[in-house]
Motif scaffolding. Sequence first.
Motif: not given
Length: 403
Positions: A141-160
């Motif tokens: 990912t652009p932030d140099l993180m594992p993609a599975t975790l990156y997207y898991s975080h982003k889904i919940l950030e958007r919902m919050a």
Amino acid sequence: MRSNYLFTSESVSEGHPDKVADQISDAIVDLFLSKDPEARIACETLTTTQLVVLAGEIRCKGVYENDAWVDGAEDEIERAVRETVKRIGYEQDGFHWEQFTFHNKLHGQSAHIAQGVDASGNKDEGAGDQGIMFGFACDETPDLMPATLYYSHKILERMAADRHSGAAPFLEPDAKSQVTLRFENGEPVAATAIVVSTQHGKGYDQGDNEAELKAYVKKVVADILPAALLSDETVYHINPTGSFEIGGPDGDAGLTGRKIIVDTYGGAAPHGGGAFSGKDPTKVDRSAAYISRYLAKNIVAAGLARRCTIQLAYAIGVSEPLSLYVDTHGTGTVGDAEIEKAIMSISDLGGLTPRGIRTHLGLNKPIYARTAAYGHFGRKPEGDFFPWEKTDLADRLKAALAS
């Protein structure tokens, strides 16, 4: 290293009971560091139905002196706790920011720990505990993180964000996500499964309301994940238990430090076992994990490797690290031992001592409440916040290896 596989990571929202506890603990860290940059904090939080309890050891000028609370300090602590819960959004019968019972069981730091950690005479500041810490980075990912975790975080950030803005008024604070990706030749090529469980308002487990909630979640996923990863073969599990009205600390007790894999790399890298939240930066569980991430990220950002794991080890009261280990998983452009030597040659890092780490990253500041939900890593550095996510060491690492 395998090339073709399925891999899964999960995240939890700011309203998850363990994350409520983490955010409270880090609100206390920030409160104390705002009063005294040399404060010592080890704050654990328990949350359950209409109850919050703090426990642990502290030392802080202007807050706790001569084995007693300074006038008004306990009221300020309680305000910080309640404001944290209010910001998250809990105003429910089973957990309400204004109504829960609060107990403060923090007390003074052990003198025997203090004598090992504090600098004195010719002795430099020692590590706040023994242990091993890991850092990791990869180019998924652009932030140099594992993609599975990156997207898991982003889904919940958007919902919050949608819950707070009123765009999704049917959402309540507690939620979890999970993303499974298929990798081919080491690259993510498809999302095979998406799991989202979210606390919801009354009636949103039935009929048209349930359909609206599920359609909303699928829209969030579509907005977050690249379209190329999603297909008709992607399997969705949205609130698979059927109903999720009772949540947060009322639905399950929360404790500081129970989501350490969510906090770090989603299982894509080892973890030393020490939690971060509630600890001041003399605790190497926190500060050494941050510098390890900083080093791994800069190694990948410098093009020296596509994946990098770093381990550091410390003994309580001892300033020098016991070991530094670099593993680029066969993706490095130079030898791992050479990278280790380059790291230790950069004087600004202070030999990776606790004082050197705190100084280089500027950790003696009230910057921790933001870290306590949606991951400590893969975040955007901004001002004093998330300095371990900067890539300002990349050119210097390359120069050190070229010399």
